[in-house]
Design a protein around this motif. Structure first.
Motif, mmCIF file in Angstrom:
data_model
loop_
_atom_site.group_PDB
_atom_site.id
_atom_site.type_symbol
_atom_site.label_atom_id
_atom_site.label_comp_id
_atom_site.label_asym_id
_atom_site.label_seq_id
_atom_site.Cartn_x
_atom_site.Cartn_y
_atom_site.Cartn_z
ATOM 1 N N GLY A 179 -71.136 -38.540 31.699
ATOM 2 C CA GLY A 179 -70.603 -37.549 32.889
ATOM 3 C C GLY A 179 -69.315 -36.809 32.292
ATOM 4 N N SER A 180 -69.037 -36.775 31.182
ATOM 5 C CA SER A 180 -68.017 -35.958 30.676
ATOM 6 C C SER A 180 -68.066 -34.416 30.806
ATOM 7 C CB SER A 180 -67.411 -36.350 29.204
ATOM 8 O OG SER A 180 -68.399 -36.141 28.427
ATOM 9 N N SER A 181 -67.010 -33.845 30.746
ATOM 10 C CA SER A 181 -66.919 -32.519 30.790
ATOM 11 C C SER A 181 -67.687 -31.886 29.283
ATOM 12 C CB SER A 181 -65.733 -31.595 31.151
ATOM 13 O OG SER A 181 -64.884 -32.013 30.136
ATOM 14 N N GLU A 182 -67.095 -32.463 28.461
ATOM 15 C CA GLU A 182 -67.592 -32.068 27.127
ATOM 16 C C GLU A 182 -69.113 -32.175 26.858
ATOM 17 O OE1 GLU A 182 -65.282 -34.390 27.675
ATOM 18 O OE2 GLU A 182 -63.544 -33.583 26.650
ATOM 19 N N HIS A 190 -71.300 -29.572 15.523
ATOM 20 C CA HIS A 190 -70.674 -29.777 16.768
ATOM 21 C C HIS A 190 -70.774 -31.045 17.450
ATOM 22 C CE1 HIS A 190 -67.893 -28.645 19.904
ATOM 23 N NE2 HIS A 190 -69.050 -28.905 20.905
ATOM 24 N N GLU A 191 -72.107 -31.384 17.551
ATOM 25 C CA GLU A 191 -72.751 -32.465 18.280
ATOM 26 C C GLU A 191 -72.107 -33.921 17.384
ATOM 27 O OE1 GLU A 191 -76.796 -32.444 18.756
ATOM 28 O OE2 GLU A 191 -76.614 -31.086 20.321
ATOM 29 N N ARG A 192 -72.212 -33.619 16.115
ATOM 30 C CA ARG A 192 -71.647 -35.011 15.205
ATOM 31 C C ARG A 192 -70.178 -35.179 15.456
ATOM 32 N NH1 ARG A 192 -73.537 -33.050 10.976
ATOM 33 N NH2 ARG A 192 -75.614 -33.768 11.255
ATOM 34 N N GLN A 193 -69.440 -34.273 15.807
ATOM 35 C CA GLN A 193 -68.143 -34.305 15.934
ATOM 36 C C GLN A 193 -67.959 -34.852 17.304
ATOM 37 O OE1 GLN A 193 -66.309 -30.337 15.482
ATOM 38 N NE2 GLN A 193 -66.440 -30.585 13.285
ATOM 39 N N LEU A 194 -68.489 -34.562 18.064
ATOM 40 C CA LEU A 194 -68.459 -35.151 19.469
ATOM 41 C C LEU A 194 -68.745 -36.554 19.507
ATOM 42 C CD1 LEU A 194 -69.591 -32.403 21.857
ATOM 43 C CD2 LEU A 194 -67.460 -33.196 21.364
ATOM 44 N N ARG A 195 -69.736 -36.908 18.680
ATOM 45 C CA ARG A 195 -70.178 -38.554 18.628
ATOM 46 C C ARG A 195 -69.177 -39.122 17.783
ATOM 47 N NH1 ARG A 195 -75.556 -36.081 17.357
ATOM 48 N NH2 ARG A 195 -76.743 -36.439 19.001
ATOM 49 N N ARG A 196 -68.645 -38.733 16.735
ATOM 50 C CA ARG A 196 -67.579 -39.099 15.850
ATOM 51 C C ARG A 196 -66.205 -39.712 16.962
ATOM 52 N NH1 ARG A 196 -67.013 -35.723 12.409
ATOM 53 N NH2 ARG A 196 -68.798 -36.556 11.058
ATOM 54 N N LYS A 197 -66.063 -38.667 17.753
ATOM 55 C CA LYS A 197 -65.247 -39.011 18.705
ATOM 56 C C LYS A 197 -65.421 -39.706 19.769
ATOM 57 C CE LYS A 197 -62.928 -34.269 18.003
ATOM 58 N NZ LYS A 197 -62.585 -33.090 18.392
ATOM 59 N N GLY A 198 -66.471 -40.114 20.081
ATOM 60 C CA GLY A 198 -66.955 -41.309 20.937
ATOM 61 C C GLY A 198 -67.105 -40.403 22.286
#
Length: 401
Positions: A173-176, A154-162
């Motif tokens: 500071g994003s909610s994600e 899940h963290e890798r997907q968030l990093r890939r999305k920036g």
């Protein structure tokens, strides 16, 4: 409030009991329809063979039946027509105690002496309890590993999305990013992973049993499920011949496959039970909503000539954490008794699962739950054992990182 909570728990318990009885009745009807004709045919063939045998050898039916009863007694003691290994040598006894402490209980080997039966009672009492504890600890570590891997993905997907910076999980500071600390894997994903793992182990074990035991591949899969689920009918039992090729290696592989299979199926059963609980909660919630809607419609009919307030239904935009489905856009439809939308169902199911996991986690940790309005509406009270351990590990893994 305690009485309301008790009534809700009793309703869930009674509904589950009714569903289990109905499930058993349906299963009995299906198995009776499938197996009864075959049983009758086998009985007719046996009676015909028995009649031909007595006529050919000039024996009475009574003498032949007496001889067959003696053979049944010998069979219970472990004597068979074909050569098999001794049931009560050390390796046979070790296989027997393995089926006892794992609660499989195939039934092909049972103690025949009074001393053996008495010893089995005390031995099984301690052994089964210790093995169940081992399964719980295995489940705890398995859920920890699954949660860690899924959270990393899940963290890798968030990093890939920036959304998440590559040099760390925080700093944005994003909610994600803020919600990542409380993220935990869905029980449905965990159930899917355990299903795949159990299927892989069963297929590999069946590939080993088919050539060595001489079973068909389907019979091997059937044996794997019966053994791994600790049902243990005993119609098919592995490692019973007197000699095998690579006997030591085969017995070791048989032990490993049964151990891994029992652990995975045990974990899968616990996860499926959570899904069943959620389904029961949803059924009770729908039933309660329909009852409330009927009462409201009767009230409106009885007072249709009375001047009603301008806003009969207050619009509610309740957040998902209140464990109440958002009704701002579905009040009219849901008051008519129709089904809720898929979006509302998924939201309600997700929140009910989170509430139940929190309750089970608190019970496993040993401190009292807070009787909030949410906990009064959801979950089974007093969750302990493997389910509490599993949900506790899910919560801990979401906090560790």
């Amino acid at each position: 409030m305690a009485a309301g909570r008790l009534n809700a728990d009793n309703a869930r318990f009674l509904l589950l009991a009714v569903l289990i009885v109905l499930y058993m009745l349906c299963g009995a009807a299906v198995f009776s329809a499938i197996e009864l004709p075959t049983e009758r045919e086998a009985k007719e063939r046996w009676e015909e063979r028995l009649e031909n045998f007595t006529r050919r050898h000039n024996l009475s039916r009574a003498e032949l039946r007496h001889f067959l009863r003696e053979y049944e007694e010998a069979s219970v003691a472990g004597i068979r027509v074909d050569d098999i290994r001794p049931r009560w040598d050390f390796t046979g006894a070790f296989y027997f105690v393995g089926t006892v402490v794992s609660t499989i209980g195939f039934g092909m080997t049972t103690p025949a002496t009074i001393g053996g039966k008495i010893f089995l009672i005390f031995y099984g009492l301690i052994g089964c309890a210790g093995t169940i504890l081992f399964f719980n600890l295995f489940l705890e570590r398995l859920i920890t590993v699954i949660a860690y891997v899924m959270k990393s993905c899940h963290e890798r997907q968030l990093r890939r999305k920036g959304v998440l910076p590559h040099n760390g999980r925080r700093g944005s500071g994003s909610s994600e990013v803020d919600s990542l600390a409380g993220w935990k894997p869905s029980v449905y994903y965990v159930m899917l992973i355990l299903c795949v793992a159990s299927l892989i182990i069963s297929c590999c074990a069946s590939a080993m049993y088919t050539p060595i035991e001489g079973w068909s591949y389907f019979d091997s899969l059937y044996f794997c499920f019966v053994a791994f689920s600790t049902i243990g009918f005993g119609d098919l039992v592995s490692s019973q011949n007197i000699r095998y090729e690579s006997q030591g290696l085969y017995r070791f592989g048989n032990f490993v496959f049964i151990l891994m299979g029992v652990c995975c199926i045990y974990s899968l059963f616990n996860v499926i039970s959570i899904v069943i609980k959620q389904s029961i909660n949803w059924i009770l919630k729908k039933f309660a909503c329909k009852c409330c809607h009927r009462c409201q419609r009767r009230l409106f009919r009885s007072r249709r000539n009375v001047v009603m307030p301008g806003n009969v239904r207050s619009r509610r935009n309740i957040s998902i954490e209140t464990d109440v489905v958002n009704e701002s856009d579905t009040d009219g439809r849901r008051l008519s008794g129709e089904m809720i939308s898929m979006k509302d169902f998924l939201a309600s199911n997700k929140v009910s699962l989170a509430i139940m996991q929190k309750q089970l986690s608190e019970t496993a940790n040993g401190y009292p739950r807070q009787m909030s309005s949410n906990s009064k509406q959801n979950g089974f009270s007093g969750g302990v054992g493997a389910l509490a351990i599993m949900n506790n590990r899910l919560a801990e893994t979401s906090m560790d990182r």
